[in-house]
Design a protein around this motif. Structure first.
Motif, PDB file in Angstrom:
ATOM      1  N   MET A  91       0.881  -0.990  -0.115  1.00 28.14           N
ATOM      2  CA  MET A  91      -0.030  -0.123   0.011  1.00 28.14           C
ATOM      3  C   MET A  91       0.820   1.295   0.119  1.00 28.14           C
ATOM      4  SD  MET A  91      -2.922   1.084   2.999  1.00 28.14           S
ATOM      5  CE  MET A  91      -3.608   2.395   2.916  1.00 28.14           C
ATOM      6  N   PRO A  92       0.654   2.243  -0.981  1.00 25.86           N
ATOM      7  CA  PRO A  92       1.514   3.351  -0.987  1.00 25.86           C
ATOM      8  C   PRO A  92       1.286   4.263   0.480  1.00 25.86           C
ATOM      9  CG  PRO A  92      -0.303   3.609  -2.551  1.00 25.86           C
ATOM     10  CD  PRO A  92      -0.377   2.185  -1.994  1.00 25.86           C
ATOM     11  N   LYS A  93       2.423   4.743   0.655  1.00 25.63           N
ATOM     12  CA  LYS A  93       2.546   5.929   2.040  1.00 25.63           C
ATOM     13  C   LYS A  93       1.900   7.101   1.379  1.00 25.63           C
ATOM     14  CE  LYS A  93       6.059   3.293   4.461  1.00 25.63           C
ATOM     15  NZ  LYS A  93       7.693   3.704   4.891  1.00 25.63           N
ATOM     16  N   LYS A 134      -3.465  11.129  -6.879  1.00 24.29           N
ATOM     17  CA  LYS A 134      -2.747   9.762  -7.355  1.00 24.29           C
ATOM     18  C   LYS A 134      -1.436   9.614  -7.263  1.00 24.29           C
ATOM     19  CE  LYS A 134      -5.949  10.076 -11.246  1.00 24.29           C
ATOM     20  NZ  LYS A 134      -7.199   9.022 -11.049  1.00 24.29           N
ATOM     21  N   SER A 135      -0.975   8.512  -7.159  1.00 22.32           N
ATOM     22  CA  SER A 135       0.377   8.102  -7.065  1.00 22.32           C
ATOM     23  C   SER A 135       1.058   8.184  -8.029  1.00 22.32           C
ATOM     24  CB  SER A 135       0.785   6.470  -6.397  1.00 22.32           C
ATOM     25  OG  SER A 135       0.394   5.913  -7.755  1.00 22.32           O
ATOM     26  N   THR A 136       2.541   8.255  -8.059  1.00 21.93           N
ATOM     27  CA  THR A 136       3.318   8.690  -9.260  1.00 21.93           C
ATOM     28  C   THR A 136       3.194   7.997 -10.465  1.00 21.93           C
ATOM     29  OG1 THR A 136       5.178   7.331  -8.139  1.00 21.93           O
ATOM     30  CG2 THR A 136       5.312   9.981  -7.672  1.00 21.93           C
ATOM     31  N   CYS A 137       2.494   6.586  -9.950  1.00 24.03           N
ATOM     32  CA  CYS A 137       2.461   5.736 -11.193  1.00 24.03           C
ATOM     33  C   CYS A 137       0.675   5.658 -11.576  1.00 24.03           C
ATOM     34  CB  CYS A 137       2.737   4.235 -10.939  1.00 24.03           C
ATOM     35  SG  CYS A 137       2.060   3.638  -9.355  1.00 24.03           S
ATOM     36  N   GLY A 138       0.180   6.918 -11.088  1.00 22.12           N
ATOM     37  CA  GLY A 138      -1.172   7.035 -11.550  1.00 22.12           C
ATOM     38  C   GLY A 138      -2.168   6.149 -10.915  1.00 22.12           C
TER      39      GLY A 138
END
Length: 199
Positions: free
Chosen positions: A1-3, A160-164
């Motif tokens: 899970m992204p922080k 959104k995260s850096t990868c979308g």
């Protein structure tokens, strides 16, 4: 899970006016267990603002604080006859009931297509009122604050995260334009989320 933003070090919120475009992450969670509110991080991942509503059933008075817990705005929901509106008071040593509100958010008299039905009246504490308004889309989390000429002051949208990858309804990005009072904009964002029952 992204922080979202792992750092919780203090940062300076003393410079409340932007000199350049600023980007913030708003996590729609309180740092207080079982409380409602939000935590705001700057682009370095440091906490700059927070709202901790200890009594989540009562949203009639909410406090916008800096990272140290110093109250910047007291936001009150008021009723007059059949209408409800919100007022924001700058925190000073003066009692709230002796102050004039700095801003007021109320239902707009005219509703235009694609805009939220709320007007923002600013400058009430100086008796030189000017107006902003909320513009929102179908997603209640996303909105713009625009001035009386339609220019964007701040924009709020899902992060959104850096990868979308969409990080969910409770993680937002706020972009604020230059030469804008950051604490004032954050106070308006708090009101918007109160209107949307997110706090």
């Amino acid at each position: 899970m992204p922080k979202i933003h792992p750092q919780t070090q203090s940062s300076s919120a003393s410079c409340y006016v932007t000199s350049k475009q600023e980007t913030f992450t708003i996590w729609m969670k309180s740092l207080v267990l079982s409380g409602k509110g939000c935590t705001v991080f700057d682009s370095n991942g440091q906490i700059v603002y927070r709202v901790d509503n200890y009594n989540s059933k009562c949203r009639d008075e909410v406090y916008l604080m800096d990272f140290k817990g110093l109250i910047l705005f007291t936001i009150q929901r008021k009723k007059f006859k059949m209408s409800r509106f919100w007022e924001g008071y700058r925190s000073t040593t003066t009692e709230i009931n002796q102050q004039k509100p700095c801003f007021q958010v109320r239902k707009a008299s005219r509703i235009s297509v694609g805009s939220a039905p709320f007007d923002i009246i600013l400058g009430l504490d100086k008796n030189q009122p000017y107006r902003y308004r909320f513009e929102s889309w179908t997603c209640k989390s996303e909105c713009k604050i625009v001035d009386q000429f339609g220019g964007t002051i701040a924009e709020l949208k899902r992060k959104k995260s850096t990868c979308g990858v969409d990080l969910g309804n409770d993680v937002l990005t706020m972009v604020v334009e230059p030469n804008i009072n950051l604490s004032l904009i954050m106070g308006l964002v708090v009101v918007y989320n109160l209107i949307q029952n997110k706090m």
